[in-house]
Design a protein around this motif. Structure first.
Motif, PDB file in Angstrom:
ATOM      1  N   CYS A 164     -12.445   4.525  -2.579  1.00  0.00           N
ATOM      2  CA  CYS A 164     -11.684   5.119  -3.681  1.00  0.00           C
ATOM      3  C   CYS A 164     -10.952   4.045  -4.479  1.00  0.00           C
ATOM      4  CB  CYS A 164     -10.705   6.155  -3.131  1.00  0.00           C
ATOM      5  SG  CYS A 164     -11.482   7.662  -2.527  1.00  0.00           S
ATOM      6  N   ARG A 165     -10.449   3.055  -3.781  1.00  0.00           N
ATOM      7  CA  ARG A 165      -9.756   1.979  -4.490  1.00  0.00           C
ATOM      8  C   ARG A 165     -10.740   1.202  -5.369  1.00  0.00           C
ATOM      9  NH1 ARG A 165      -7.114   0.606  -7.468  1.00  0.00           N
ATOM     10  NH2 ARG A 165      -5.631  -1.109  -7.593  1.00  0.00           N
ATOM     11  N   ALA A 166     -11.954   1.002  -4.876  1.00  0.00           N
ATOM     12  CA  ALA A 166     -12.961   0.293  -5.665  1.00  0.00           C
ATOM     13  C   ALA A 166     -13.327   1.058  -6.932  1.00  0.00           C
ATOM     14  CB  ALA A 166     -14.212   0.049  -4.825  1.00  0.00           C
ATOM     15  N   LEU A 167     -13.200   2.382  -6.879  1.00  0.00           N
ATOM     16  CA  LEU A 167     -13.482   3.206  -8.048  1.00  0.00           C
ATOM     17  C   LEU A 167     -12.300   3.270  -9.020  1.00  0.00           C
ATOM     18  CD1 LEU A 167     -15.347   6.100  -6.234  1.00  0.00           C
ATOM     19  CD2 LEU A 167     -16.332   4.559  -7.950  1.00  0.00           C
ATOM     20  N   GLY A 168     -11.174   2.680  -8.624  1.00  0.00           N
ATOM     21  CA  GLY A 168     -10.035   2.594  -9.523  1.00  0.00           C
ATOM     22  C   GLY A 168      -8.884   3.512  -9.220  1.00  0.00           C
ATOM     23  N   PHE A 169      -9.010   4.362  -8.204  1.00  0.00           N
ATOM     24  CA  PHE A 169      -7.924   5.261  -7.852  1.00  0.00           C
ATOM     25  C   PHE A 169      -6.740   4.493  -7.272  1.00  0.00           C
ATOM     26  CE2 PHE A 169     -11.626   8.077  -7.582  1.00  0.00           C
ATOM     27  CZ  PHE A 169     -11.174   9.205  -8.245  1.00  0.00           C
ATOM     28  N   ARG A 170      -5.562   5.018  -7.488  1.00  0.00           N
ATOM     29  CA  ARG A 170      -4.411   4.590  -6.691  1.00  0.00           C
ATOM     30  C   ARG A 170      -4.565   5.259  -5.328  1.00  0.00           C
ATOM     31  NH1 ARG A 170       1.618   7.083  -6.731  1.00  0.00           N
ATOM     32  NH2 ARG A 170       2.647   5.492  -5.450  1.00  0.00           N
ATOM     33  N   VAL A 171      -4.462   4.486  -4.251  1.00  0.00           N
ATOM     34  CA  VAL A 171      -4.702   5.025  -2.917  1.00  0.00           C
ATOM     35  C   VAL A 171      -3.475   4.829  -2.042  1.00  0.00           C
ATOM     36  CG1 VAL A 171      -6.133   4.911  -0.843  1.00  0.00           C
ATOM     37  CG2 VAL A 171      -7.180   4.584  -3.105  1.00  0.00           C
ATOM     38  N   LEU A 172      -2.973   5.954  -1.507  1.00  0.00           N
ATOM     39  CA  LEU A 172      -1.901   5.947  -0.526  1.00  0.00           C
ATOM     40  C   LEU A 172      -2.498   6.209   0.841  1.00  0.00           C
ATOM     41  CD1 LEU A 172       0.799   8.127  -2.354  1.00  0.00           C
ATOM     42  CD2 LEU A 172       0.385   5.659  -2.548  1.00  0.00           C
ATOM     43  N   VAL A 173      -1.995   5.517   1.846  1.00  0.00           N
ATOM     44  CA  VAL A 173      -2.478   5.684   3.213  1.00  0.00           C
ATOM     45  C   VAL A 173      -1.322   6.070   4.113  1.00  0.00           C
ATOM     46  CG1 VAL A 173      -3.420   4.482   5.229  1.00  0.00           C
ATOM     47  CG2 VAL A 173      -4.401   4.076   2.947  1.00  0.00           C
ATOM     48  N   ALA A 174      -1.516   7.121   4.896  1.00  0.00           N
ATOM     49  CA  ALA A 174      -0.527   7.526   5.893  1.00  0.00           C
ATOM     50  C   ALA A 174      -1.176   7.487   7.261  1.00  0.00           C
ATOM     51  CB  ALA A 174       0.004   8.929   5.595  1.00  0.00           C
ATOM     52  N   ASP A 175      -0.738   6.576   8.088  1.00  0.00           N
ATOM     53  CA  ASP A 175      -1.248   6.442   9.452  1.00  0.00           C
ATOM     54  C   ASP A 175      -0.222   5.646  10.245  1.00  0.00           C
ATOM     55  OD1 ASP A 175      -2.500   5.783  11.857  1.00  0.00           O
ATOM     56  OD2 ASP A 175      -4.481   5.649  10.932  1.00  0.00           O
ATOM     57  N   PRO A 176       0.510   6.290  11.152  1.00  0.00           N
ATOM     58  CA  PRO A 176       1.547   5.571  11.896  1.00  0.00           C
ATOM     59  C   PRO A 176       1.002   4.494  12.811  1.00  0.00           C
ATOM     60  CG  PRO A 176       1.220   7.777  12.795  1.00  0.00           C
ATOM     61  CD  PRO A 176       0.437   7.712  11.524  1.00  0.00           C
ATOM     62  N   TYR A 177      -0.309   4.495  13.068  1.00  0.00           N
ATOM     63  CA  TYR A 177      -0.912   3.516  13.965  1.00  0.00           C
ATOM     64  C   TYR A 177      -1.574   2.355  13.216  1.00  0.00           C
ATOM     65  CZ  TYR A 177      -0.202   7.418  17.115  1.00  0.00           C
ATOM     66  OH  TYR A 177       0.373   8.443  17.824  1.00  0.00           O
ATOM     67  N   ALA A 178      -1.621   2.432  11.895  1.00  0.00           N
ATOM     68  CA  ALA A 178      -2.234   1.360  11.110  1.00  0.00           C
ATOM     69  C   ALA A 178      -1.171   0.372  10.677  1.00  0.00           C
ATOM     70  CB  ALA A 178      -2.936   1.942   9.889  1.00  0.00           C
ATOM     71  N   SER A 179      -1.496  -0.909  10.746  1.00  0.00           N
ATOM     72  CA  SER A 179      -0.524  -1.910  10.331  1.00  0.00           C
ATOM     73  C   SER A 179      -0.387  -1.901   8.814  1.00  0.00           C
ATOM     74  CB  SER A 179      -0.948  -3.301  10.815  1.00  0.00           C
ATOM     75  OG  SER A 179      -2.007  -3.809  10.029  1.00  0.00           O
ATOM     76  N   VAL A 180       0.821  -2.155   8.364  1.00  0.00           N
ATOM     77  CA  VAL A 180       1.085  -2.244   6.932  1.00  0.00           C
ATOM     78  C   VAL A 180       0.239  -3.345   6.317  1.00  0.00           C
ATOM     79  CG1 VAL A 180       2.854  -2.736   5.195  1.00  0.00           C
ATOM     80  CG2 VAL A 180       3.405  -1.288   7.164  1.00  0.00           C
ATOM     81  N   ASP A 181       0.055  -4.436   7.040  1.00  0.00           N
ATOM     82  CA  ASP A 181      -0.737  -5.555   6.525  1.00  0.00           C
ATOM     83  C   ASP A 181      -2.194  -5.151   6.317  1.00  0.00           C
ATOM     84  OD1 ASP A 181       1.460  -7.183   6.484  1.00  0.00           O
ATOM     85  OD2 ASP A 181       1.003  -8.183   8.391  1.00  0.00           O
ATOM     86  N   ALA A 182      -2.748  -4.360   7.239  1.00  0.00           N
ATOM     87  CA  ALA A 182      -4.144  -3.930   7.110  1.00  0.00           C
ATOM     88  C   ALA A 182      -4.310  -3.021   5.899  1.00  0.00           C
ATOM     89  CB  ALA A 182      -4.598  -3.218   8.379  1.00  0.00           C
TER      90      ALA A 182
END
Length: 324
Positions: A164-182
């Motif tokens: 989705c980001r490659a298509l130009g969308f603004r992308v928000l991610v919510a995942d308490p187990y994913a690192s902010v850096d990733a």
């Protein structure tokens, strides 16, 4: 020396690739003729491993399988296995998380784009004799002005977010187990689940089904969403309260939905979703390609082989070892 037995409790896939893979590795493999408790308990009394697709495996059944060393799920989700009961008995549970990653991500993005560009409504309008390119329903989104919220940043969620980001969308991610850096490395923004839901123009779900996530998208969550937002679910059906979704679609609070999974499958002929407005439906097919169909039973069998050989396996309950 007795050849160890692997019992396949249920499988609706064609062929016998799982059995062939197991037998080539030195196991006996037997497929249960039915899924009654007594049949599985009797056949499983000597089983050292199970392959399960849809049938419920609970603690009572595990107790009838004293030699059981591992359960391998024929698929990604594992809510049909009582994982807590398995952990208490020192039994690892593995899934097959990589057999259809590309397919589900592609299906998800296809559903996102179909609703983001109003394709189902356009198709219906043209077939009805209308020619109104400026009457898209519900959206005719410009990606750079549109927010996609991705709940879950695992194998599939991360691919969807990057796509989705490659298509130009603004992308928000919510995942308490994913690192902010990733998340940042994928050029996406890390936010809370509540913020992701409330901010989304398009919301897509990629989290496991647990007691905590069942009906994650319910009446209360829908009430916080932007009027006209779109919900996409190619993950697990019970993540969404279907009654609340139908009500949201009928009121216009939810502009559209695209669903591949449902609270009960197959979707009943009388299901309210079938008559709800602006819904795109597919028959739990996001996983499918000929290649994925070949890989799935082999991956499930290889989990048991690799576990026997002391190799890495995608265990979903690593705490099982504490009970051994």
């Amino acid at each position: 020396m007795t050849t160890p037995l692997i019992l396949i409790t249920d499988c609706d896939l064609p062929g016998d690739a799982a059995e062939q893979t197991l037998r080539a590795a030195g196991f006996r493999a037997e497929r249960a003729p039915d899924t009654s408790f007594e049949t599985l308990a009797t056949l499983g009394a000597e089983a050292e491993g199970l392959i399960v697709q849809w049938h419920r495996i609970d603690g009572e059944l595990m107790d009838r399988m004293p030699k059981l060393k591992m359960i391998s799920r024929l698929g990604i989700g594992y809510d049909m296995v009582d994982v807590a009961a398995a952990s208490e008995r020192g039994i690892p549970v593995a899934n097959t998380p990589s057999y259809c990653t590309e397919e589900v991500a592609a299906h998800t993005i296809a559903m996102i784009m179909a609703q983001a560009r109003g394709l189902p409504a356009y198709d219906g309008a043209v077939r009805a004799g209308e020619w109104k390119p400026v009457a898209a329903r519900p959206l005719a989104a410009r990606p750079s002005r549109t927010t996609v919220s991705v709940l879950g940043f695992g194998r599939i969620g991360s691919l969807v977010a990057r796509g989705c980001r490659a298509l130009g969308f603004r992308v928000l991610v919510a995942d308490p187990y994913a690192s902010v850096d990733a998340v940042r490395a994928a050029d996406c923004e890390s936010v809370t689940i509540e913020h992701a839901i409330a901010t989304a123009d398009l919301l897509t779900l990629h989290v496991p089904l647990t007691d905590a996530t069942r009906h994650l998208i319910d009446e209360a969550a829908i009430a916080t969403m932007k009027p006209g937002a779109v919900i996409v679910n190619t993950c697990r059906g019970p993540l969404v309260d279907e009654d609340a979704l139908v009500a949201g679609l009928r009121s216009g609070q939810i502009g559209a939905a695209a669903l591949d999974v449902y609270e009960a499958e197959p979707l009943a002929a009388s299901a309210a979703l079938r008559a709800a407005p602006n819904v795109l439906l597919s028959p739990h097919a996001a996983w499918y390609s000929p290649e994925a169909l070949e890989d799935l039973p082999v991956h499930a069998a290889e989990n048991l082989i690799r576990f026997r050989d002391g190799e890495s396996v995608p265990i979903v309950n690593p705490t099982y070892a504490a009970a051994r």
